[in-house]
Motif scaffolding. Structure first.
Motif, short mmCIF file in Angstrom:
data_model
loop_
_atom_site.label_atom_id
_atom_site.label_comp_id
_atom_site.label_asym_id
_atom_site.label_seq_id
_atom_site.Cartn_x
_atom_site.Cartn_y
_atom_site.Cartn_z
N ALA A 180 56.56 57.85 8.08
CA ALA A 180 58.03 58.02 8.12
C ALA A 180 58.41 59.48 7.89
CB ALA A 180 58.68 57.12 7.07
N VAL A 181 57.72 60.13 6.98
CA VAL A 181 58.03 61.55 6.70
C VAL A 181 57.69 62.41 7.92
CG1 VAL A 181 57.33 63.52 5.27
CG2 VAL A 181 57.76 61.29 4.20
N SER A 182 56.60 62.08 8.61
CA SER A 182 56.18 62.87 9.78
C SER A 182 57.15 62.72 10.94
CB SER A 182 54.79 62.44 10.25
OG SER A 182 53.84 62.65 9.23
N SER A 195 55.52 47.23 8.35
CA SER A 195 55.89 48.56 7.86
C SER A 195 55.62 49.64 8.91
CB SER A 195 55.10 48.84 6.57
OG SER A 195 55.68 49.89 5.86
N LEU A 196 54.53 49.48 9.67
CA LEU A 196 54.12 50.53 10.62
C LEU A 196 54.61 50.29 12.05
CD1 LEU A 196 50.55 50.92 9.16
CD2 LEU A 196 52.21 52.78 9.39
N GLY A 197 54.90 49.05 12.38
CA GLY A 197 55.18 48.72 13.78
C GLY A 197 56.48 49.28 14.31
N ILE A 198 57.38 49.62 13.42
CA ILE A 198 58.69 50.10 13.88
C ILE A 198 58.62 51.58 14.26
CG2 ILE A 198 61.08 50.50 13.11
CD1 ILE A 198 60.43 47.78 11.38
N ASN A 199 58.03 52.39 13.40
CA ASN A 199 57.90 53.81 13.77
C ASN A 199 56.90 54.02 14.90
OD1 ASN A 199 59.88 55.27 12.40
ND2 ASN A 199 58.76 55.11 10.48
N LYS A 257 52.30 66.42 13.24
CA LYS A 257 51.99 65.56 12.09
C LYS A 257 51.84 64.10 12.53
CE LYS A 257 54.15 68.40 8.58
NZ LYS A 257 55.40 68.73 7.94
N CYS A 258 52.73 63.68 13.45
CA CYS A 258 52.64 62.30 13.97
C CYS A 258 51.32 62.09 14.69
CB CYS A 258 53.78 62.03 14.95
SG CYS A 258 55.37 61.85 14.18
N GLU A 259 50.91 63.07 15.47
CA GLU A 259 49.67 62.93 16.25
C GLU A 259 48.50 62.67 15.30
OE1 GLU A 259 49.38 65.73 19.49
OE2 GLU A 259 47.19 65.61 19.45
N HIS A 260 48.48 63.41 14.20
CA HIS A 260 47.41 63.22 13.22
C HIS A 260 47.50 61.82 12.59
CE1 HIS A 260 44.38 64.27 10.32
NE2 HIS A 260 45.19 63.92 9.34
#
Ligand SMILES: N[C@@H](CCC(=O)N[C@@H](CS)C(=O)NCC(=O)O)C(=O)O
Length: 211
Positions: A105-107, A163-167, A134-137
């Motif tokens: 979420a921060v990325s 938790s992860l599927g939305i972003n 950052k997202c790529e990492h």
């Protein structure tokens, strides 16, 4: 009846919306936050001093933080498939939920705001690019995990997937070309996204226009 306070286009509101839908729990959702405002009203602040969404209200009990709300709902409605009770299995689900907030979420937030909620003439490509890197990492780490099994923590979805599927949907669908960035294609992550996309609740709650 349970009340969920928060606008439906918020990634954090979508987490409990998705779980409530999967568990078929009767509830009322009230639009607040963003253009709807009201999160600085005294009555709302008394429930959630952060002025953020979501907030859950359950017969006088109030709770904020989307992941905490999901854990509470899974416990209350004994959704052990979504939130295992065995200590190690539970800890791993929570690990990925924490990582989802602290890293993913921060990325992605600067890129989401820059590409979706900022007028073109005010966009800061360098900020968006830093966010993209950052997202790529982060999504590379998630892809490696999803090469091991169909869902984040094993053979069926858990709160970690919620938790992860939305972003993940956001990362796959942000208009990166606006800053000339080419998002990598991550096959295991893509296959997991397709699995989530076959779920009617995910379609209704998450696969909506990015606004
Ligand atoms: N860590 C919190 C973050 C809450 C948060 O920042 N929510 C955003 C929406 S995604 C918000 O309330 N923004 C202000 C608004 O919508 O008015 C959670 O997971 O619930």
């Amino acid at each position: 009846m349970l009340k969920l306070w928060g606008r439906a286009n918020s990634s954090n509101v979508q987490r409990p919306m998705w779980l409530l839908g999967e568990l078929n729990i009767p509830h009322e959702r009230i639009d607040v936050g963003g253009a709807f405002g009201r999160t600085r009203d005294a009555a709302y602040l008394a429930m959630n001093p952060n002025s953020t969404v979501p907030t859950l209200e359950d017969d006088g009990f109030t709770l904020w933080e989307s992941n905490s709300i999901c854990r509470y709902l899974a416990d209350k409605y004994k959704a052990d498939d979504w939130y295992p009770t065995e200590p190690k299995a539970r800890a791993v689900v929570e690990q990925w939920m924490d990582w989802s907030n602290m890293i993913v979420a921060v990325s992605i937030t600067p890129a989401f705001w820059g590409l979706i909620r900022t007028p073109a003439d005010q966009r800061e490509p360098a900020v968006i690019l830093a966010s993209a890197e950052k997202c790529e990492h982060a999504f590379g780490i998630l892809d490696a995990q999803l090469q091991k099994h169909d869902y984040v923590c094993g053979t069926r979805p858990t709160l970690a997937d919620i938790s992860l599927g939305i972003n993940t949907y956001r990362w796959l669908h942000l208009p990166w070309d606006l800053i000339g960035y080419q998002r990598p294609e991550l096959p295991a992550l893509r296959a997991w996204f397709e699995r989530l996309s076959s779920r009617p609740v995910y379609q209704q709650v998450v696969l909506t226009p990015l606004t």
